[in-house]
Write a protein that holds these residues in place. Structure first.
Motif, PDB file in Angstrom:
ATOM      1  N   UNK A  62       0.832  -1.198   0.000  1.00  0.00           N
ATOM      2  CA  UNK A  62       0.000   0.000   0.000  1.00  0.00           C
ATOM      3  C   UNK A  62       0.869   1.251   0.000  1.00  0.00           C
ATOM      4  N   UNK A  63       1.961   1.214   0.737  1.00  0.00           N
ATOM      5  CA  UNK A  63       2.888   2.348   0.756  1.00  0.00           C
ATOM      6  C   UNK A  63       3.417   2.627  -0.645  1.00  0.00           C
ATOM      7  N   UNK A  64       3.787   1.589  -1.367  1.00  0.00           N
ATOM      8  CA  UNK A  64       4.342   1.741  -2.712  1.00  0.00           C
ATOM      9  C   UNK A  64       3.326   2.365  -3.674  1.00  0.00           C
ATOM     10  N   UNK A  65       2.104   1.834  -3.661  1.00  0.00           N
ATOM     11  CA  UNK A  65       1.115   2.327  -4.619  1.00  0.00           C
ATOM     12  C   UNK A  65       0.661   3.743  -4.257  1.00  0.00           C
ATOM     13  N   UNK A  66       0.595   4.060  -2.957  1.00  0.00           N
ATOM     14  CA  UNK A  66       0.251   5.421  -2.545  1.00  0.00           C
ATOM     15  C   UNK A  66       1.297   6.405  -3.048  1.00  0.00           C
ATOM     16  N   UNK A  67       2.548   6.019  -2.932  1.00  0.00           N
ATOM     17  CA  UNK A  67       3.638   6.893  -3.365  1.00  0.00           C
ATOM     18  C   UNK A  67       3.579   7.135  -4.873  1.00  0.00           C
ATOM     19  N   UNK A  68       3.274   6.089  -5.644  1.00  0.00           N
ATOM     20  CA  UNK A  68       3.196   6.225  -7.095  1.00  0.00           C
ATOM     21  C   UNK A  68       2.045   7.150  -7.514  1.00  0.00           C
ATOM     22  N   UNK A  69       0.905   7.007  -6.847  1.00  0.00           N
ATOM     23  CA  UNK A  69      -0.253   7.846  -7.186  1.00  0.00           C
ATOM     24  C   UNK A  69      -0.017   9.290  -6.766  1.00  0.00           C
ATOM     25  N   UNK A  70       0.602   9.502  -5.613  1.00  0.00           N
ATOM     26  CA  UNK A  70       0.923  10.860  -5.169  1.00  0.00           C
ATOM     27  C   UNK A  70       1.837  11.546  -6.183  1.00  0.00           C
ATOM     28  N   UNK A  71       2.795  10.799  -6.689  1.00  0.00           N
ATOM     29  CA  UNK A  71       3.702  11.340  -7.699  1.00  0.00           C
ATOM     30  C   UNK A  71       2.932  11.721  -8.957  1.00  0.00           C
ATOM     31  N   UNK A  72       2.017  10.866  -9.364  1.00  0.00           N
ATOM     32  CA  UNK A  72       1.198  11.105 -10.546  1.00  0.00           C
ATOM     33  C   UNK A  72       0.365  12.378 -10.380  1.00  0.00           C
ATOM     34  N   UNK A  73      -0.233  12.536  -9.214  1.00  0.00           N
ATOM     35  CA  UNK A  73      -1.082  13.690  -8.968  1.00  0.00           C
ATOM     36  C   UNK A  73      -0.266  14.969  -8.811  1.00  0.00           C
ATOM     37  N   UNK A  74       0.923  14.856  -8.259  1.00  0.00           N
ATOM     38  CA  UNK A  74       1.811  16.020  -8.136  1.00  0.00           C
ATOM     39  C   UNK A  74       2.218  16.554  -9.507  1.00  0.00           C
ATOM     40  N   UNK A  75       2.243  15.650 -10.481  1.00  0.00           N
ATOM     41  CA  UNK A  75       2.601  16.045 -11.848  1.00  0.00           C
ATOM     42  C   UNK A  75       1.432  16.696 -12.574  1.00  0.00           C
ATOM     43  N   UNK A  76       0.280  16.786 -11.882  1.00  0.00           N
ATOM     44  CA  UNK A  76      -0.887  17.449 -12.466  1.00  0.00           C
ATOM     45  C   UNK A  76      -1.628  16.602 -13.475  1.00  0.00           C
ATOM     46  N   UNK A  77      -1.437  15.297 -13.392  1.00  0.00           N
ATOM     47  CA  UNK A  77      -2.104  14.388 -14.329  1.00  0.00           C
ATOM     48  C   UNK A  77      -3.579  14.269 -13.963  1.00  0.00           C
ATOM     49  N   UNK A  78      -4.455  14.789 -14.809  1.00  0.00           N
ATOM     50  CA  UNK A  78      -5.887  14.757 -14.531  1.00  0.00           C
ATOM     51  C   UNK A  78      -6.595  13.864 -15.555  1.00  0.00           C
ATOM     52  N   UNK A  79      -7.854  13.545 -15.282  1.00  0.00           N
ATOM     53  CA  UNK A  79      -8.610  12.665 -16.178  1.00  0.00           C
ATOM     54  C   UNK A  79      -9.930  13.328 -16.561  1.00  0.00           C
ATOM     55  N   UNK A  80     -10.478  12.906 -17.700  1.00  0.00           N
ATOM     56  CA  UNK A  80     -11.714  13.496 -18.205  1.00  0.00           C
ATOM     57  C   UNK A  80     -12.917  13.073 -17.367  1.00  0.00           C
ATOM     58  N   UNK A  81     -13.910  13.943 -17.289  1.00  0.00           N
ATOM     59  CA  UNK A  81     -15.115  13.670 -16.505  1.00  0.00           C
ATOM     60  C   UNK A  81     -16.099  12.818 -17.291  1.00  0.00           C
ATOM     61  N   UNK A  82     -16.475  11.667 -16.732  1.00  0.00           N
ATOM     62  CA  UNK A  82     -17.462  10.808 -17.378  1.00  0.00           C
ATOM     63  C   UNK A  82     -18.860  11.415 -17.257  1.00  0.00           C
ATOM     64  N   UNK A  83     -19.158  11.987 -16.109  1.00  0.00           N
ATOM     65  CA  UNK A  83     -20.462  12.625 -15.917  1.00  0.00           C
ATOM     66  C   UNK A  83     -20.689  13.713 -16.964  1.00  0.00           C
ATOM     67  N   UNK A  84     -19.703  14.579 -17.123  1.00  0.00           N
ATOM     68  CA  UNK A  84     -19.819  15.672 -18.087  1.00  0.00           C
ATOM     69  C   UNK A  84     -19.975  15.139 -19.501  1.00  0.00           C
ATOM     70  N   UNK A  85     -19.189  14.112 -19.843  1.00  0.00           N
ATOM     71  CA  UNK A  85     -19.246  13.528 -21.185  1.00  0.00           C
ATOM     72  C   UNK A  85     -20.632  12.986 -21.490  1.00  0.00           C
ATOM     73  N   UNK A  86     -21.238  12.309 -20.520  1.00  0.00           N
ATOM     74  CA  UNK A  86     -22.560  11.708 -20.740  1.00  0.00           C
ATOM     75  C   UNK A  86     -23.658  12.763 -20.772  1.00  0.00           C
ATOM     76  N   UNK A  87     -23.558  13.751 -19.913  1.00  0.00           N
ATOM     77  CA  UNK A  87     -24.593  14.776 -19.856  1.00  0.00           C
ATOM     78  C   UNK A  87     -24.611  15.626 -21.128  1.00  0.00           C
ATOM     79  N   UNK A  88     -23.468  15.712 -21.798  1.00  0.00           N
ATOM     80  CA  UNK A  88     -23.372  16.536 -23.009  1.00  0.00           C
ATOM     81  C   UNK A  88     -23.502  15.722 -24.300  1.00  0.00           C
TER      82      UNK A  88
END
Length: 261
Positions: free
Chosen positions: A24-50
């Protein structure tokens, strides 16, 4: 033990083993790094509503009830073909024992050029799996009311949001619609009973009025024709999750394109 109970029991065993290999420590660290890099994802709710079609095209190799649907399905080809053929969003199965999927399938889809919102479809019972979803490039995760107590669902929903993931909360009977007051990003009604695999599209019509008026509603399973989708749209649904309808064809992307036309 019905099939859902069997799947969840197996999932607990597999997760315990996985946590000894990739902590868990390893995967938390990897995700924190990913988020620190500003990696964002598209909104599924927005995509479907539009979206005009609202189709969530699903990449699925097999199922417990049908067996292998397309054993050699390539995650670097089919999801991108879905995108090019007009899908509003994608769903990718990542459960290996029962559905023949893996996290790598989402990574392969992203590497092939998929930019649509992607649902990480699995049987999520542990926060660890939310980190797995974020790490492999998913936009949203599936939480299944039948697998979770309401307080467990609330905790997982909160953590998903902390990781920048949306939640499609799946319900399949009247009692489970009480989970909708947790305010998930998307409310899904599964027309297939996950214990017996009996499928009835009328389930979506029967439960529509039980969902919040402002909810982004998704009907799942057993959807085969445009007339059914149109009727569901009139009943207030915004999204339509379809997998076997396309995956059983020789060219799933082309089958989706023909369906939309």
């Amino acid at each position: 033990m019905d099939i859902l109970e069997e799947i969840v029991a197996r999932k607990r065993i597999d997760l315990d083993h996985l946590k000894t290999v990739y902590t868990e420590h390893d995967i938390h660290r990897e995700v924190e790094k990913l988020m620190d890099e500003g990696n964002s994802v598209a909104s599924m709710r927005k995509a479907l509503m539009q979206s005009k079609t609202g189709i969530i095209a699903e990449f699925k190799r097999r199922s417990p009830s049908k067996g292998w649907i397309k054993e050699d399905a390539d995650a670097s080809i089919i999801p991108l073909a879905y995108q090019q053929s007009g899908a509003s969003a994608l769903s990718i199965l990542t459960d290996l024992p029962y559905f023949g999927g893996k996290d790598k399938d989402i990574r392969m889809a992203r590497q092939s050029g998929v930019t649509l919102p992607v649902l990480y479809k699995n049987f999520i019972i542990d926060e660890y799996q939310l980190f797995e979803a974020r790490l492999c490039g998913a936009s949203a995760v599936l939480l299944i009311a039948a697998c979770l107590k309401k307080d467990e669902c609330k905790t997982l929903l909160y953590m998903a949001h902390q990781l920048g993931l949306e939640v499609l909360l799946e319900m399949h009977n009247e009692a489970e619609t009480e989970y909708a007051d947790l305010q998930p990003d998307l409310c899904g009604i599964n027309n297939r009973n996950l214990g017996t695999f009996h499928t009835d599209v009328q389930n979506s019509f029967l439960l529509a009025s039980r969902l919040p008026k402002d909810a982004c509603r998704v009907s799942e399973s057993g959807l085969k024709d445009a007339a059914t989708l149109e009727a569901l749209r009139l009943a207030g649904y915004n999204g339509f999750l379809m997998g076997e309808r396309f995956m059983k064809e020789a060219n799933p992307g082309e089958a989706l394109k023909e369906f939309i036309v």
